[in-house]
Design a protein around this motif. Sequence first.
Motif, PDB file in Angstrom:
ATOM      1  N   PHE A   5       0.828  -1.204   0.000  1.00 22.02           N
ATOM      2  CA  PHE A   5       0.000   0.000   0.000  1.00 22.02           C
ATOM      3  C   PHE A   5       0.867   1.260   0.000  1.00 22.02           C
ATOM      4  O   PHE A   5       0.614   2.194  -0.767  1.00 22.02           O
ATOM      5  N   MET A   6       1.877   1.285   0.829  1.00 18.40           N
ATOM      6  CA  MET A   6       2.742   2.468   0.896  1.00 18.40           C
ATOM      7  C   MET A   6       3.538   2.643  -0.398  1.00 18.40           C
ATOM      8  O   MET A   6       3.763   3.768  -0.846  1.00 18.40           O
ATOM      9  N   TYR A   7       3.946   1.523  -1.002  1.00 14.90           N
ATOM     10  CA  TYR A   7       4.649   1.609  -2.280  1.00 14.90           C
ATOM     11  C   TYR A   7       3.746   2.226  -3.343  1.00 14.90           C
ATOM     12  O   TYR A   7       4.167   3.096  -4.095  1.00 14.90           O
ATOM     13  N   LYS A   8       2.501   1.789  -3.409  1.00 16.52           N
ATOM     14  CA  LYS A   8       1.582   2.318  -4.411  1.00 16.52           C
ATOM     15  C   LYS A   8       1.237   3.786  -4.129  1.00 16.52           C
ATOM     16  O   LYS A   8       1.101   4.575  -5.057  1.00 16.52           O
ATOM     17  N   ALA A   9       1.111   4.148  -2.861  1.00 15.66           N
ATOM     18  CA  ALA A   9       0.839   5.544  -2.517  1.00 15.66           C
ATOM     19  C   ALA A   9       2.009   6.440  -2.921  1.00 15.66           C
ATOM     20  O   ALA A   9       1.811   7.531  -3.469  1.00 15.66           O
ATOM     21  N   PHE A  33      -4.437  11.672 -12.326  1.00 20.53           N
ATOM     22  CA  PHE A  33      -5.295  12.154 -11.255  1.00 20.53           C
ATOM     23  C   PHE A  33      -6.454  11.205 -10.975  1.00 20.53           C
ATOM     24  O   PHE A  33      -7.032  11.228  -9.904  1.00 20.53           O
ATOM     25  N   ARG A  34      -6.797  10.351 -11.946  1.00 21.15           N
ATOM     26  CA  ARG A  34      -7.816   9.332 -11.711  1.00 21.15           C
ATOM     27  C   ARG A  34      -7.374   8.403 -10.580  1.00 21.15           C
ATOM     28  O   ARG A  34      -8.165   8.021  -9.723  1.00 21.15           O
ATOM     29  N   ASP A  35      -6.094   8.058 -10.556  1.00 18.59           N
ATOM     30  CA  ASP A  35      -5.562   7.221  -9.474  1.00 18.59           C
ATOM     31  C   ASP A  35      -5.716   7.912  -8.121  1.00 18.59           C
ATOM     32  O   ASP A  35      -5.986   7.260  -7.116  1.00 18.59           O
ATOM     33  N   ASP A  36      -5.549   9.216  -8.099  1.00 19.35           N
ATOM     34  CA  ASP A  36      -5.703   9.962  -6.850  1.00 19.35           C
ATOM     35  C   ASP A  36      -7.142   9.917  -6.351  1.00 19.35           C
ATOM     36  O   ASP A  36      -7.380   9.806  -5.148  1.00 19.35           O
ATOM     37  N   ILE A  37      -8.084   9.983  -7.271  1.00 20.18           N
ATOM     38  CA  ILE A  37      -9.495   9.937  -6.876  1.00 20.18           C
ATOM     39  C   ILE A  37      -9.821   8.577  -6.282  1.00 20.18           C
ATOM     40  O   ILE A  37     -10.484   8.481  -5.238  1.00 20.18           O
ATOM     41  N   VAL A  38      -9.336   7.504  -6.912  1.00 18.81           N
ATOM     42  CA  VAL A  38      -9.564   6.159  -6.383  1.00 18.81           C
ATOM     43  C   VAL A  38      -8.922   6.019  -5.003  1.00 18.81           C
ATOM     44  O   VAL A  38      -9.505   5.443  -4.079  1.00 18.81           O
ATOM     45  N   PHE A  39      -7.734   6.562  -4.831  1.00 17.38           N
ATOM     46  CA  PHE A  39      -7.036   6.504  -3.549  1.00 17.38           C
ATOM     47  C   PHE A  39      -7.807   7.281  -2.474  1.00 17.38           C
ATOM     48  O   PHE A  39      -7.953   6.817  -1.337  1.00 17.38           O
TER      49      PHE A  39
END
Length: 80
Positions: A5-9, A33-39
Amino acid sequence: PWRTFMYKALNTFIDDLFAFIIKMPTLHRMSCFRDDIVFAVFLYQRWAYKVDHSRVNEFGQRGDQGGVAQGPPARGGGKR
Protein backbone atom coordinates in the motif's frame (compact mmCIF):
# COMPACT_ATOMS: atom_id res chain seq x y z
CA PRO A 1 -0.23 -5.49 2.66
CA TRP A 2 0.87 -2.18 4.23
CA ARG A 3 4.24 -2.28 2.48
CA THR A 4 2.51 -2.71 -0.88
CA PHE A 5 0.00 0.00 0.00
CA MET A 6 2.74 2.47 0.90
CA TYR A 7 4.65 1.61 -2.28
CA LYS A 8 1.58 2.32 -4.41
CA ALA A 9 0.84 5.54 -2.52
CA LEU A 10 4.41 6.75 -3.05
CA ASN A 11 4.23 5.77 -6.72
CA THR A 12 0.99 7.74 -7.14
CA PHE A 13 2.56 10.79 -5.49
CA ILE A 14 5.58 10.62 -7.80
CA ASP A 15 3.31 10.26 -10.86
CA ASP A 16 1.44 13.39 -9.80
CA LEU A 17 4.64 15.29 -9.26
CA PHE A 18 5.92 14.43 -12.72
CA ALA A 19 2.51 15.17 -14.26
CA PHE A 20 3.01 18.79 -13.19
CA ILE A 21 6.73 19.02 -14.02
CA ILE A 22 7.01 17.23 -17.36
CA LYS A 23 5.20 18.38 -20.47
CA MET A 24 2.74 15.66 -21.46
CA PRO A 25 -0.65 15.27 -23.13
CA THR A 26 -3.65 16.39 -21.11
CA LEU A 27 -5.32 12.99 -21.30
CA HIS A 28 -2.32 11.30 -19.68
CA ARG A 29 -2.23 13.98 -17.02
CA MET A 30 -5.91 13.35 -16.24
CA SER A 31 -5.29 9.60 -15.98
CA CYS A 32 -2.69 10.27 -13.27
CA PHE A 33 -5.30 12.15 -11.25
CA ARG A 34 -7.82 9.33 -11.71
CA ASP A 35 -5.56 7.22 -9.47
CA ASP A 36 -5.70 9.96 -6.85
CA ILE A 37 -9.50 9.94 -6.88
CA VAL A 38 -9.56 6.16 -6.38
CA PHE A 39 -7.04 6.50 -3.55
CA ALA A 40 -9.10 9.24 -1.87
CA VAL A 41 -12.26 7.11 -2.11
CA PHE A 42 -10.37 4.20 -0.55
CA LEU A 43 -9.19 6.37 2.35
CA TYR A 44 -12.70 7.73 2.90
CA GLN A 45 -14.22 4.25 2.96
CA ARG A 46 -11.58 3.04 5.39
CA TRP A 47 -12.40 5.97 7.68
CA ALA A 48 -16.20 5.76 7.29
CA TYR A 49 -16.64 1.99 7.61
CA LYS A 50 -14.70 0.80 10.62
CA VAL A 51 -13.97 -2.89 11.15
CA ASP A 52 -16.71 -4.62 13.14
CA HIS A 53 -14.81 -7.01 15.42
CA SER A 54 -18.03 -8.56 16.70
CA ARG A 55 -18.94 -9.81 13.21
CA VAL A 56 -18.53 -13.52 12.55
CA ASN A 57 -16.22 -14.36 9.63
CA GLU A 58 -16.49 -17.25 7.20
CA PHE A 59 -14.69 -19.58 9.65
CA GLY A 60 -17.16 -18.89 12.46
CA GLN A 61 -14.71 -16.83 14.51
CA ARG A 62 -15.20 -13.36 15.95
CA GLY A 63 -12.60 -10.65 16.29
CA ASP A 64 -13.51 -9.57 19.83
CA GLN A 65 -13.03 -13.00 21.37
CA GLY A 66 -10.62 -15.86 20.79
CA GLY A 67 -13.15 -18.68 20.54
CA VAL A 68 -15.70 -19.79 18.03
CA ALA A 69 -18.93 -17.81 17.92
CA GLN A 70 -22.16 -19.41 19.11
CA GLY A 71 -24.77 -19.63 16.44
CA PRO A 72 -26.04 -21.73 13.59
CA PRO A 73 -23.52 -23.99 11.87
CA ALA A 74 -22.05 -22.97 8.54
CA ARG A 75 -23.95 -24.00 5.42
CA GLY A 76 -22.69 -26.75 3.16
CA GLY A 77 -20.11 -29.42 3.72
CA GLY A 78 -22.37 -31.64 5.85
CA LYS A 79 -24.22 -34.82 4.91
CA ARG A 80 -27.98 -34.66 4.66
